[in-house]
Design a protein around this motif. Structure first.
Motif, PDB file in Angstrom:
ATOM      1  N   LEU A  96      13.265   9.082  -3.768  1.00 32.01           N
ATOM      2  CA  LEU A  96      12.525   9.513  -2.433  1.00 32.01           C
ATOM      3  C   LEU A  96      12.554  11.133  -2.627  1.00 32.01           C
ATOM      4  CD1 LEU A  96      14.191   7.414   0.533  1.00 32.01           C
ATOM      5  CD2 LEU A  96      11.725   7.294  -0.621  1.00 32.01           C
ATOM      6  N   GLN A  97      13.543  11.640  -3.278  1.00 27.39           N
ATOM      7  CA  GLN A  97      13.839  12.857  -3.134  1.00 27.39           C
ATOM      8  C   GLN A  97      12.767  13.592  -4.405  1.00 27.39           C
ATOM      9  OE1 GLN A  97      17.503  14.092  -2.973  1.00 27.39           O
ATOM     10  NE2 GLN A  97      17.836  13.140  -0.721  1.00 27.39           N
ATOM     11  N   ILE A  98      12.705  13.038  -5.382  1.00 28.93           N
ATOM     12  CA  ILE A  98      12.307  13.512  -6.687  1.00 28.93           C
ATOM     13  C   ILE A  98      10.974  12.495  -7.007  1.00 28.93           C
ATOM     14  CG2 ILE A  98      12.637  14.002  -9.046  1.00 28.93           C
ATOM     15  CD1 ILE A  98      15.730  14.536  -8.275  1.00 28.93           C
ATOM     16  N   GLU A  99      11.225  11.305  -7.711  1.00 30.36           N
ATOM     17  CA  GLU A  99      10.127  10.728  -8.101  1.00 30.36           C
ATOM     18  C   GLU A  99       8.885  10.410  -7.049  1.00 30.36           C
ATOM     19  OE1 GLU A  99      11.217   7.195 -10.511  1.00 30.36           O
ATOM     20  OE2 GLU A  99      13.326   8.050 -10.588  1.00 30.36           O
ATOM     21  N   TYR A 100       9.261  10.043  -5.842  1.00 29.29           N
ATOM     22  CA  TYR A 100       8.429   9.895  -4.820  1.00 29.29           C
ATOM     23  C   TYR A 100       7.470  10.942  -4.678  1.00 29.29           C
ATOM     24  CZ  TYR A 100       6.427   8.508  -0.352  1.00 29.29           C
ATOM     25  OH  TYR A 100       5.657   8.344   0.740  1.00 29.29           O
ATOM     26  N   LEU A 101       7.960  12.356  -4.599  1.00 32.43           N
ATOM     27  CA  LEU A 101       7.468  13.370  -4.023  1.00 32.43           C
ATOM     28  C   LEU A 101       6.387  13.598  -5.335  1.00 32.43           C
ATOM     29  CD1 LEU A 101       9.867  15.455  -2.199  1.00 32.43           C
ATOM     30  CD2 LEU A 101       8.189  14.120  -1.335  1.00 32.43           C
ATOM     31  N   HIS A 102       6.953  13.422  -6.520  1.00 34.19           N
ATOM     32  CA  HIS A 102       6.138  13.724  -7.885  1.00 34.19           C
ATOM     33  C   HIS A 102       5.015  12.853  -7.884  1.00 34.19           C
ATOM     34  CE1 HIS A 102       5.139  15.241 -11.946  1.00 34.19           C
ATOM     35  NE2 HIS A 102       5.142  13.685 -12.082  1.00 34.19           N
ATOM     36  N   SER A 103       5.092  11.826  -7.603  1.00 33.18           N
ATOM     37  CA  SER A 103       4.086  10.667  -7.639  1.00 33.18           C
ATOM     38  C   SER A 103       2.977  11.002  -6.569  1.00 33.18           C
ATOM     39  CB  SER A 103       4.368   9.241  -7.256  1.00 33.18           C
ATOM     40  OG  SER A 103       3.635   8.234  -7.104  1.00 33.18           O
ATOM     41  N   LEU A 104       3.276  11.479  -5.360  1.00 30.98           N
ATOM     42  CA  LEU A 104       2.270  11.790  -4.390  1.00 30.98           C
ATOM     43  C   LEU A 104       1.734  13.209  -4.864  1.00 30.98           C
ATOM     44  CD1 LEU A 104       4.326  11.267  -1.055  1.00 30.98           C
ATOM     45  CD2 LEU A 104       2.671   9.712  -2.152  1.00 30.98           C
ATOM     46  N   ALA A 105       2.276  14.093  -5.628  1.00 35.99           N
ATOM     47  CA  ALA A 105       1.629  15.205  -5.968  1.00 35.99           C
ATOM     48  C   ALA A 105       0.374  14.967  -6.874  1.00 35.99           C
ATOM     49  CB  ALA A 105       2.688  16.231  -6.301  1.00 35.99           C
ATOM     50  N   THR A 106       0.944  14.052  -7.806  1.00 36.13           N
ATOM     51  CA  THR A 106       0.006  13.605  -8.834  1.00 36.13           C
ATOM     52  C   THR A 106      -1.049  12.502  -8.864  1.00 36.13           C
ATOM     53  OG1 THR A 106       1.630  12.432 -10.055  1.00 36.13           O
ATOM     54  CG2 THR A 106       1.672  14.596 -10.554  1.00 36.13           C
ATOM     55  N   TYR A 107      -0.800  11.765  -7.403  1.00 38.73           N
ATOM     56  CA  TYR A 107      -1.528  10.761  -7.214  1.00 38.73           C
ATOM     57  C   TYR A 107      -3.016  10.619  -7.386  1.00 38.73           C
ATOM     58  CZ  TYR A 107      -1.833   6.194  -4.798  1.00 38.73           C
ATOM     59  OH  TYR A 107      -2.081   4.875  -4.551  1.00 38.73           O
ATOM     60  N   GLY A 108      -3.548  11.861  -6.722  1.00 37.70           N
ATOM     61  CA  GLY A 108      -5.159  11.661  -7.243  1.00 37.70           C
ATOM     62  C   GLY A 108      -5.518  12.003  -8.398  1.00 37.70           C
ATOM     63  N   GLU A 109      -4.790  12.989  -9.111  1.00 35.67           N
ATOM     64  CA  GLU A 109      -5.020  13.174 -10.797  1.00 35.67           C
ATOM     65  C   GLU A 109      -5.001  11.770 -11.474  1.00 35.67           C
ATOM     66  OE1 GLU A 109      -3.356  15.609 -14.224  1.00 35.67           O
ATOM     67  OE2 GLU A 109      -2.837  16.379 -12.121  1.00 35.67           O
ATOM     68  N   TYR A 110      -3.746  11.147 -10.968  1.00 36.34           N
ATOM     69  CA  TYR A 110      -3.797   9.810 -11.710  1.00 36.34           C
ATOM     70  C   TYR A 110      -4.785   8.826 -11.535  1.00 36.34           C
ATOM     71  CZ  TYR A 110      -2.010   5.018 -12.689  1.00 36.34           C
ATOM     72  OH  TYR A 110      -1.567   3.912 -13.454  1.00 36.34           O
ATOM     73  N   ILE A 111      -5.415   8.715 -10.067  1.00 37.01           N
ATOM     74  CA  ILE A 111      -6.344   7.766  -9.931  1.00 37.01           C
ATOM     75  C   ILE A 111      -7.869   8.301 -10.479  1.00 37.01           C
ATOM     76  CG2 ILE A 111      -7.920   7.013  -8.157  1.00 37.01           C
ATOM     77  CD1 ILE A 111      -5.709   6.672  -6.220  1.00 37.01           C
ATOM     78  N   ARG A 141      -5.841  10.862   6.947  1.00 38.73           N
ATOM     79  CA  ARG A 141      -5.373   9.390   6.771  1.00 38.73           C
ATOM     80  C   ARG A 141      -5.094   8.858   5.171  1.00 38.73           C
ATOM     81  NH1 ARG A 141      -6.340   5.163  10.437  1.00 38.73           N
ATOM     82  NH2 ARG A 141      -5.969   6.666  11.766  1.00 38.73           N
ATOM     83  N   LEU A 142      -5.989   9.722   4.445  1.00 40.67           N
ATOM     84  CA  LEU A 142      -5.977   9.427   2.797  1.00 40.67           C
ATOM     85  C   LEU A 142      -4.647   9.996   2.261  1.00 40.67           C
ATOM     86  CD1 LEU A 142      -7.473   8.459   0.419  1.00 40.67           C
ATOM     87  CD2 LEU A 142      -7.700  10.972  -0.004  1.00 40.67           C
ATOM     88  N   PRO A 143      -3.855  10.934   2.627  1.00 36.93           N
ATOM     89  CA  PRO A 143      -2.588  11.210   2.202  1.00 36.93           C
ATOM     90  C   PRO A 143      -1.477  10.408   2.780  1.00 36.93           C
ATOM     91  CG  PRO A 143      -3.283  13.011   3.242  1.00 36.93           C
ATOM     92  CD  PRO A 143      -4.643  12.376   3.113  1.00 36.93           C
ATOM     93  N   GLU A 144      -1.774  10.097   3.861  1.00 33.25           N
ATOM     94  CA  GLU A 144      -1.018   8.997   4.787  1.00 33.25           C
ATOM     95  C   GLU A 144      -0.774   7.816   4.072  1.00 33.25           C
ATOM     96  OE1 GLU A 144      -1.167   6.621   8.943  1.00 33.25           O
ATOM     97  OE2 GLU A 144      -1.505   8.889   9.029  1.00 33.25           O
TER      98      GLU A 144
END
Length: 487
Positions: free
Chosen positions: A355-370, A285-288
């Motif tokens: 959706l194909q670039i920035e979105y996926l990059h944002s998800l990959a670095t989300y935890g680190e950003y928080i 649920r967290l990554p979702e």
């Protein structure tokens, strides 16, 4: 109003004399109020020590008597024991006690019998309601701190289901966890029966109905992947062994936290082979939720309006976020409809490159950003993601919504049987069902195959390192109970 507190051991004759004098004062004086605290003989010394320490008093025997100054915020003023109370009553109210020693002994015996009767009645009432026993591992984790409160607030596993918490902690975290427990008890949740804190895995999992695995087993900076996998494997396999021998036969397990989560669920299910295959899950649920909130910020809607986002794969490794079936409710636009009306996410974003670039990059670095923003790892959102998974599992969800959940594969979407994998599911009737009607493109199938290979490699490395672990492990240490006795 004069309020006095008389506390003592149930079988103490001097407590009996002070109690009788206080009752007499209360009858004769309209503004005299007395509150009594009766303790078993074996718990009296500990209670007395703690009470005196909290109030900076010096007293060593039964009874303990003090006056609460209600007009000064309730601060207590120590009077002393039975003799001091006699002198106080004579000096202030000109009332004394003439109770003989033989009478004191008789009343003390009667007090003890009455106290035992009250305790037995309370135990009988408690026995009529069987609480749901929940074990949290690594309970000093801040994520658990938030889960304790949210789970006890009601409505998660039932509006009137009582809870008994079993908190497993490391020896060095006992004092910290004791403070957490006191805070939770202070919240006075009516559904929280009691809390047990222990350093022993067997004691923490004995008879439990739900185990929430919440360990932080993050890979350290200089730790090789193989060493990390082996370290995770030892922890998870030991949990599975203990669950098999000591937990409830129908125990449910939610694997969360940080670590090789899919591997952890696989090893727990393998060791606890007496549980049903549908009783062990991984919270995806967290990554979702993070995938939903990133879309919501982009198109300026509430993240709860973004639905049917699918997280495929390995919660401890590679995942794939699938937006092909996702849609948005409550969006502003030229076309409006009822609350059930929704539009595809891709149409609302209308930016394939993002959706194909920035979105996926944002998800990959989300935890680190928080973590960088907060100065520490996220905890509130992680706790809520686990609790909401439990709530949906227990109660089901309305409508035909799709959610993500890590479960044991039965060959779904080409994932080998027995591997744990995050799939699209629906919840109903206290269970979950994998949605097998999702179209899979060749590109997605290739990604799923890569994740399967990663998981198979984890299982291979883990299996080569695991030695049989006795169920009791090598646990040592103490335990504490808050809010009631364990039966």
């Amino acid at each position: 109003m004069a309020k006095f507190v008389i506390a003592g051991s149930a079988n103490c004759p001097y407590f009996a004399r002070a109690e009788l004098l206080a009752d007499n004062l209360q009858i004769k004086l309209p503004d005299f109020e007395v509150h009594k605290i009766v303790k078993e003989q074996d718990e009296w010394v500990g209670w007395l020590s703690q009470t005196c320490r909290e109030n900076s008093w010096t007293h060593s025997s039964s009874p303990l008597i003090w006056r609460e100054l209600l007009n000064r915020g309730g601060r207590g003023v120590l009077i002393g024991g039975s003799n001091e109370f006699q002198e106080y009553a004579a000096g202030y109210y000109d009332i004394t006690s003439s109770m003989l020693s033989s009478d004191m002994t008789t009343v003390a015996s009667e007090n003890m019998a009455t106290h035992q009767s009250v305790l037995e009645e309370a135990e009988y009432v408690k026995s009529l309601s069987k609480p749901l026993r929940v074990c949290f591992t690594d309970s000093s984790n801040p994520v658990v701190y938030h889960m304790l409160q949210e789970l006890a607030s009601g409505g998660v596993v039932g509006e009137d289901v009582e809870l008994s918490y079993h908190l497993l902690v490391k020896e060095e975290e006992l004092d910290k966890t004791r403070g957490i427990c006191l805070e939770v008890v202070d919240m006075a949740h009516p559904l929280l029966r009691d809390i047990q804190v222990t350093t022993e895995t067997v004691k923490a999992m004995e008879g439990v109905d739900l185990v929430i695995v919440s360990d932080d087993l993050s890979q350290s900076e200089n730790e090789s992947w193989e060493t990390w996998i082996k370290r995770c494997a030892l922890v998870y396999s030991n949990y599975g062994s203990v669950i098999k021998q000591f937990a409830s036969p129908d125990c449910k397990v939610v694997v969360s936290g940080r670590g090789a989560l899919n591997l952890g669920a696989y090893l727990i299910e393998r060791e606890a082979d007496n549980l049903g295959k549908r009783n062990v899950v991984i919270s995806s649920r967290l990554p979702e939720n993070r995938a939903k909130s990133t879309i919501a910020r982009r198109i300026h809607v509430n993240s709860s309006g973004v639905v049917n986002v699918i997280v495929w794969g390995n919660r401890g490794g590679k995942t794939h976020v699938d937006l092909r079936n996702s849609s948005v409710h409550g969006c502003e636009g030229a076309i409006w409809g009822p609350p059930s009306y929704s539009r595809p996410v891709k149409d609302m974003v209308h930016d394939d490159k993002w959706l194909q670039i920035e979105y996926l990059h944002s998800l990959a670095t989300y935890g680190e950003y928080i973590e960088g923003t907060l100065g520490h790892a996220s905890s509130v959102s992680e706790a809520h993601s686990v609790v909401s998974t439990i709530k949906d599992w227990w109660n089901g969800t309305s409508g035909d919504g799709i959610y993500s959940l890590g479960v044991s594969s039965s060959g779904y979407y080409g994932v080998p049987e027995g591997l744990f994998f995050s799939f699209p599911v629906s919840f109903s009737g206290g269970g979950w069902t994998v949605n097998e009607g999702i179209d899979i493109s060749e590109e997605l199938q290739e990604q799923l195959s890569e994740i399967v290979q990663e998981l198979q490699r984890e299982v291979e490395v883990a299996s080569s390192s695991i030695q049989p672990v006795p169920a009791a492990g090598s646990d040592t240490g103490g335990d504490m109970v808050f809010g009631g006795e364990q039966d």
